[in-house]
Design an enzyme around this catalytic site. Structure first.
Site, PDB file in Angstrom:
ATOM      1  N   ASP A 157     -28.668  23.330  -0.509  1.00 32.68           N
ATOM      2  CA  ASP A 157     -27.472  22.007  -0.541  1.00 32.68           C
ATOM      3  C   ASP A 157     -26.881  22.717  -2.001  1.00 32.68           C
ATOM      4  O   ASP A 157     -27.247  22.952  -3.738  1.00 32.68           O
ATOM      5  CB  ASP A 157     -28.369  20.898  -1.072  1.00 32.68           C
ATOM      6  N   THR A 158     -25.420  22.463  -1.533  1.00 39.48           N
ATOM      7  CA  THR A 158     -24.095  23.050  -2.917  1.00 39.48           C
ATOM      8  C   THR A 158     -23.050  21.420  -2.873  1.00 39.48           C
ATOM      9  O   THR A 158     -22.685  20.738  -2.329  1.00 39.48           O
ATOM     10  CB  THR A 158     -24.132  23.918  -2.575  1.00 39.48           C
TER      11      THR A 158
HETATM   12  P1  IMP Z   1     -23.167  23.411   1.403  1.00 36.13           P
HETATM   13  O1  IMP Z   1     -24.729  22.480   1.170  1.00 36.13           O
HETATM   14  O2  IMP Z   1     -23.674  24.637   1.358  1.00 36.13           O
HETATM   15  O3  IMP Z   1     -23.129  23.374   3.318  1.00 36.13           O
HETATM   16  O4  IMP Z   1     -21.900  22.607   1.239  1.00 36.13           O
HETATM   17  C1  IMP Z   1     -21.348  21.242   1.039  1.00 36.13           C
HETATM   18  C2  IMP Z   1     -19.747  21.751   0.748  1.00 36.13           C
HETATM   19  O5  IMP Z   1     -19.269  22.177  -0.338  1.00 36.13           O
HETATM   20  C3  IMP Z   1     -19.614  22.773   1.337  1.00 36.13           C
HETATM   21  O6  IMP Z   1     -18.357  21.740   2.903  1.00 36.13           O
HETATM   22  C4  IMP Z   1     -18.068  22.787   0.474  1.00 36.13           C
HETATM   23  O7  IMP Z   1     -17.096  21.699   0.417  1.00 36.13           O
HETATM   24  C5  IMP Z   1     -18.481  23.262  -0.884  1.00 36.13           C
HETATM   25  N1  IMP Z   1     -19.351  23.974  -1.380  1.00 36.13           N
HETATM   26  C6  IMP Z   1     -20.468  24.793  -1.317  1.00 36.13           C
HETATM   27  N2  IMP Z   1     -21.053  26.083  -1.488  1.00 36.13           N
HETATM   28  C7  IMP Z   1     -19.522  26.191  -1.616  1.00 36.13           C
HETATM   29  C8  IMP Z   1     -18.321  27.588  -2.033  1.00 36.13           C
HETATM   30  O8  IMP Z   1     -19.384  28.323  -2.596  1.00 36.13           O
HETATM   31  N3  IMP Z   1     -17.541  27.779  -2.675  1.00 36.13           N
HETATM   32  C9  IMP Z   1     -16.297  26.277  -1.697  1.00 36.13           C
HETATM   33  N4  IMP Z   1     -17.038  25.181  -2.052  1.00 36.13           N
HETATM   34  C10 IMP Z   1     -18.284  25.253  -1.902  1.00 36.13           C
END
Ligand code: IMP
Length: 194
Positions: free
Chosen positions: A69-70
């Site tokens: 999760d990011t």
């Molecule tokens: P996830 O947890 O990887 O799905 O990330 C959640 C949200 O964070 C994504 O929908 C993006 O808006 C943003 N995000 C995650 N990783 C990146 C990245 O490497 N570059 C830019 N935005 C990111």
């Protein structure tokens, strides 16, 4: 070889993980274990959401699993959008609208420091493990570049003059938050095997 599910529907992430963990573990996709479930991400922290996803697969499908999760944490906004980065401008999860909202929130603000943070959670042999990766930088005043996804066009990592979207995937994948967290996972698994 250890078999692990990577709880993601993102094909790029899956390919990237298979490259990084090649020879160490066999990675199964959600499709390969017959999982089409919409796994709820209801926690208020990155760690909480990553753990929910990894535990869900372990509990419902019996496989050890890792999940990520990011979030983008902006200093001047007290860490927002953070865990809510995907749906910052609404449930439709529109990256363009998310960036516009963030640029509007930072209009006139000089302190534009921010960091991408990734949490990877792993369930393995009855234990749980967390690996964090982070990259700090600045939010630009306008979007620049076409590569990548999400907030990449407005994030300029420290030490570079270009945004992630201008730097491109090859550079980004060496220095990014996700690469750092995945490298820690790889190191951990490598030590288990040695
Ligand atoms: P996830 O947890 O990887 O799905 O990330 C959640 C949200 O964070 C994504 O929908 C993006 O808006 C943003 N995000 C995650 N990783 C990146 C990245 O490497 N570059 C830019 N935005 C990111």
């Amino acid at each position: 070889m250890i078999k692990l599910v990577f709880a993601t529907n993102n094909k790029h992430k899956l390919e990237e993980a298979r490259k990084i963990l090649k020879g160490m573990v066999e990675i199964l996709s959600l499709a390969e274990i017959g999982c089409n479930d919409d796994i709820p991400e209801t926690a208020t922290t990155l760690e909480g959401n990553a753990l929910i996803k990894a535990r869900y697969i372990k509990e419902n499908y019996g496989y050890d699993c890792f999940a990520d999760d990011t979030g983008l944490l902006v200093d001047a906004l007290d860490g927002a959008p953070g865990v809510y980065s995907a749906r910052y401008a609404g449930e439709e999860c529109n990256p363009q609208k998310n960036m516009e909202k963030l640029l509007n929130e930072l209009d006139g603000i000089k302190h534009r420091e921010a960091a991408f943070v990734t949490c990877v959670a792993l369930t393995l042999r009855g234990g749980e493990h967390i690996f964090m990766g982070e990259i700090a930088g600045l939010i630009t005043k306008e979007a620049r570049g076409n590569a990548g996804f999400g907030y990449d066009p407005i994030f300029k990592p420290f030490g570079y003059d270009e945004t992630f979207a201008e730097l491109g995937d090859d550079v980004k994948n060496k220095i990014s938050h996700r690469a750092k967290a995945m490298d820690k996972l790889a190191q951990f698994l490598n030590n288990l095997i040695d």
